[in-house]
Design a protein around this motif. Structure first.
Motif, mmCIF file in Angstrom:
data_model
loop_
_atom_site.group_PDB
_atom_site.id
_atom_site.type_symbol
_atom_site.label_atom_id
_atom_site.label_comp_id
_atom_site.label_asym_id
_atom_site.label_seq_id
_atom_site.Cartn_x
_atom_site.Cartn_y
_atom_site.Cartn_z
ATOM 1 N N ARG A 162 57.132 64.747 38.530
ATOM 2 C CA ARG A 162 58.415 65.434 38.425
ATOM 3 C C ARG A 162 58.121 66.931 38.331
ATOM 4 O O ARG A 162 57.042 67.345 37.903
ATOM 5 N N HIS A 166 61.918 60.788 31.057
ATOM 6 C CA HIS A 166 60.608 61.130 31.613
ATOM 7 C C HIS A 166 59.622 61.583 30.534
ATOM 8 O O HIS A 166 58.478 61.110 30.485
ATOM 9 N N PRO A 191 61.839 64.376 41.667
ATOM 10 C CA PRO A 191 60.543 63.767 41.983
ATOM 11 C C PRO A 191 59.720 64.669 42.898
ATOM 12 O O PRO A 191 60.271 65.430 43.694
ATOM 13 N N THR A 207 51.440 63.383 34.127
ATOM 14 C CA THR A 207 52.786 62.856 34.304
ATOM 15 C C THR A 207 52.944 61.595 33.475
ATOM 16 O O THR A 207 51.977 61.103 32.878
ATOM 17 N N THR A 245 63.603 67.573 36.814
ATOM 18 C CA THR A 245 63.214 66.171 36.956
ATOM 19 C C THR A 245 63.304 65.672 38.396
ATOM 20 O O THR A 245 63.279 64.464 38.628
#
Length: 386
Positions: free
Chosen positions: A39, A71, A33, A280, A31
């Motif tokens: 991610r 996420h 960025p 994403t 995860t």
């Protein structure tokens, strides 16, 4: 997709590197960025989604799943919330506890493979950035009649790291001869970087897992790592060359450079906007606002930012506030951070929700890894690398 081409997947996210701290103090590598809005886990999930893989078993370390659930959510962006799709999360430490108690520790993986009813299984991880066309790999795998197909990329010797798995194989037959870590004294100009991505016949993989258990071969909880370590010893193994962009994330420097490489149009297009898109989590936010005082060159921005200063060669994530007379150069600024008036940020990474007070300088050395400001920090004094 007919059942004869169906694939399921084991997605491993258990690799840890101390050299990625403090960025991984509160999140797994998967995860981290990347490129303002993505991610790391988006890349394997997108490869699986583009290959219509609907059954996925994700493995994580204990205590690292909060940011993952935040996420992924229902998984709708990767087609995992539709009818007939299933994704499951497995904790690696459960494996270790079962092993210590003398219990069948691979039963979860075996049950998953059985219930998926997929003739083929993808083994993939999250620490290598790539956009692999798994359907193309499957076609090569089927045509070869092999039981395992390993994906690799040719890389210059200078770009390989000591932790990389380098594949040696017979150029005529494609049979792997050895898997080794990069030897810094290796005179060969190129190496075959193993992308830790494989397609296996599911029946073979199930038998392989049972054999590891029967032989007491318990060193690794990751099936991917078992395959990698036994690759040169197995019969029926072939290779597939990936020719797109790839980067192996093992420390702050490789992570920083991979982000900056997205400022090159060739790399950006190859990884993110090729024939197979990267998906994403969708956030509906206002566009980034550029004030008349802003001066932006060769940079990228997520949505929802307010930019009133100068930004050069940098990547700015969602919801960042850059006040008047700020000077941002060759840096990564993560979501929700604020750089107040007159501050300078150069060769640095600001994690999420960092606040840099007015006039403060954060300056790393351009020829070494960047300075990293930990998540949620408020910086009131200069930090300048020696």
């Amino acid at each position: 997709m007919n059942n004869s081409n169906k694939m399921c997947a084991l997605l491993s996210n258990v690799t840890t590197y101390d050299n990625l701290k403090p960025l991984t103090d509160n999140r797994p590598i998967s995860t981290l960025p990347f490129d303002c809005k993505y991610r790391m886990i988006d890349f394997p999930l997108s490869s699986l989604a583009n290959a219509n893989v609907k059954d996925i078993l994700l493995t994580f370390n204990e205590g690292e799943t909060q940011s993952v659930y935040d996420h992924i959510g229902s998984g709708k962006e990767w087609g995992l919330s539709s009818l007939g799709s299933h994704f499951f999360v497995y904790i690696m430490q459960d494996f270790l506890r079962k092993k210590e108690q003398g219990l069948p520790f691979y039963e979860t993986q075996l049950e998953f493979l059985k219930k998926s009813r997929a003739p083929y299984t993808v083994l993939i991880g999250s620490k290598i950035l790539a956009n692999v066309d798994l359907q193309a790999v499957l076609k090569v795998h089927q045509a070869s009649g092999n039981k395992v197909t390993a994906v690799y990329k040719k890389a210059s010797s200078d770009s390989l790291n000591p932790y990389d798995s380098v594949l040696r194989f017979d150029e005529e037959t494609g049979k792997p001869l050895a898997i080794l870590h990069k030897d810094l004294e290796d005179p060969q100009p190129t190496g075959n970087l193993l992308l830790n991505t494989f397609i296996c016949d599911t029946d073979f993989l199930s038998d392989f897992i049972r054999e590891r258990h029967a032989n007491g071969d318990e060193e690794f909880a990751s099936v991917n790592r078992h395959i990698r370590n036994h690759l040169s010893k197995l019969d029926g193994v072939g290779v597939y060359e990936y020719t797109g962009y790839a980067s192996n994330i093992i420390d702050i420097k490789t992570y920083f450079e991979a982000n900056l490489e997205m400022l090159e149009p060739k790399n950006f297009t190859s990884l993110l906007y090729g024939a197979k898109p990267i998906y994403t989590k969708i956030k509906n936010e206002v566009p980034t606002f550029f004030a008349e005082t802003s001066d932006v060159n060769g940079s990228q921005f997520g949505s929802g930012c307010v930019v009133k200063g100068k930004v050069t060669g940098s990547l700015i994530s969602r919801g960042v506030n850059l006040e008047e007379n700020t000077d941002i150069e060759r840096s990564l600024i993560f979501a929700g951070s604020t750089v107040k008036a007159g501050a300078q940020i150069k060769n640095a990474i600001l994690d999420k929700n960092v606040v840099i007070e007015p006039g403060v300088k954060i300056i790393g050395k351009p020829d070494s890894e960047p300075l990293v400001i930990a998540k949620g920090s408020r910086i009131t004094e200069d930090i300048i690398a020696g």
